[in-house]
Design an enzyme around this catalytic site. Structure first.
Site, PDB file in Angstrom:
ATOM      1  N   ASP A   1       0.697   7.555   2.085  1.00 38.40           N
ATOM      2  CA  ASP A   1       1.669   6.784   2.849  1.00 38.40           C
ATOM      3  C   ASP A   1       1.124   6.346   4.213  1.00 38.40           C
ATOM      4  O   ASP A   1       1.355   5.219   4.642  1.00 38.40           O
ATOM      5  CB  ASP A   1       2.944   7.593   3.051  1.00 38.40           C
ATOM      6  CG  ASP A   1       4.135   6.691   3.332  1.00 38.40           C
ATOM      7  OD1 ASP A   1       4.587   6.014   2.395  1.00 38.40           O
ATOM      8  OD2 ASP A   1       4.583   6.646   4.490  1.00 38.40           O
TER       9      ASP A   1
ATOM     10  N   LYS B   1       0.833  -1.189   0.000  1.00 41.92           N
ATOM     11  CA  LYS B   1       0.000   0.000   0.000  1.00 41.92           C
ATOM     12  C   LYS B   1       0.880   1.256   0.000  1.00 41.92           C
ATOM     13  O   LYS B   1       2.048   1.151   0.402  1.00 41.92           O
ATOM     14  CB  LYS B   1      -0.921  -0.015   1.233  1.00 41.92           C
ATOM     15  CG  LYS B   1      -0.125   0.184   2.521  1.00 41.92           C
ATOM     16  CD  LYS B   1      -0.604  -0.615   3.659  1.00 41.92           C
ATOM     17  CE  LYS B   1       0.493  -1.169   4.494  1.00 41.92           C
ATOM     18  NZ  LYS B   1       1.854  -1.064   4.164  1.00 41.92           N
TER      19      LYS B   1
END
Length: 327
Positions: free
Chosen positions: A178, A97
């Protein structure tokens, strides 16, 4: 059912090393190959973590017939290109991710995976931590009653220059992709699908989000308040409130090993569920289980949800003014 899952790792950075270390603790799994854009880097990584083969190009890993599944550990601006390449090479995927830079890229990966009948999962390791799974089970059993509220934060001070992936718009920089993906994913995991999102952000001179706060409205009307930051160390806690009490994850919530349930009458209970090693083994074990059972998606982290949550991040970025070249 006893088939050894042959892993390939695409990338040799910090997260790739953490995952390679975790694979040593996964039953019936082996690190078959690693790829870097530098053969020297791949060779060094292979020697340190016991990979059988080292490739000096990503394409070579996509074409490696001795690999069942590839863990994509490159910066998220590269995930779309890397994933499409590996799917065309016939590989199942675990994609770090944030899954992609936007919903369009995520949908293209999902569409190709379904067309090729190949397994793909977002590497949201938090969803597979034993404490998280047990917290979800207890909430679903009604331990804190009717759940209406979630609060989560994740922040640290990033002492990196503007060229670093965290702050470089060309590399998908910013706190939302992030860090914000963690509270967003956990909010959807505990409270269900997101039907509305509203956010505010603090931008860097380059136009990426240094930090962001956002509120989510879920399908059942419940609410989540989330924050992420690259310029403030936050408690990194997550709490879920119901009409009978609340549950709080302790430590840095994204890899919590214990949680507390506090009820309205003041009673308090604490639960401990240790993770294996650094915690990344659990998502690898889920991939292995799915591959052995012939599943094309994980029921715990389905592709449709990954695509939807990338869409929520698109909405939030648009609201706070963060735009990438691929948008």
């Amino acid at each position: 059912m006893d088939k050894i899952i042959r892993w390939g790792i695409l990338g040799t950075g910090k997260i790739a090393k953490a995952f390679a270390a975790a694979l040593r603790e996964v039953p019936d799994a082996e690190l078959a190959a690693v790829a870097s854009r530098s053969l020297d880097s791949a060779t060094e990584f292979a020697k340190e973590y016991g990979a059988k083969r080292a490739h000096g190009t990503y394409q070579a890993l996509a074409d490696d017939n001795g690999v069942d599944v590839v863990y994509i550990a490159t910066p998220h601006a590269m995930h779309h290109e890397n994933a499409i390449m590996c799917l065309n090479g016939g590989k199942a995927l675990l994609v770090e991710k944030a899954f992609t830079l936007n919903r369009r890229e995520a949908q293209e990966i999902a569409d190709l995976a379904r067309q090729r009948k190949l397994f793909v999962m977002e590497a949201m390791w938090t969803r597979f931590q034993p404490a998280i799974l047990e917290a979800k089970r207890m909430i679903d059993m009604g331990e804190i009653g009717n759940v209406r509220n979630l609060q989560a934060d994740l922040g640290f001070v990033a002492n990196a220059g503007p060229e670093h992936r965290l702050f470089n718009p060309a590399l998908g920089g910013g706190a939302l992709l992030d860090l914000g993906i963690y509270p967003l994913s956990m909010a959807a995991f505990f409270l269900g699908p997101v039907k509305g999102a509203s956010g505010y952000g603090e931008l860097t001179p380059a136009g990426v989000d240094m930090q962001a706060n956002f509120v989510l409205r879920h399908e059942d009307g419940s609410l989540s308040a989330c924050s992420c930051s690259l310029n403030a160390r936050t408690p990194a806690t997550l709490s879920i409130g119901g009409d009978k009490g609340f549950l709080r994850l302790h430590g840095r919530f994204h890899h919590a090993e214990h949680f507390t349930i506090v009820l309205n009458d003041g009673t308090e209970r604490e639960f401990h569920f240790p993770r294996i090693g650094n915690g990344y083994a659990h998502e690898a074990m889920e991939v292995g289980r799915c591959l052995r059972e012939g599943l094309l998606e994980s029921p715990e982290m389905p592709l449709a949800e990954t695509v939807e949550l990338m869409g929520v991040l698109d909405q939030l970025r648009a609201q706070i003014g963060v735009k990438y070249s691929v948008d």
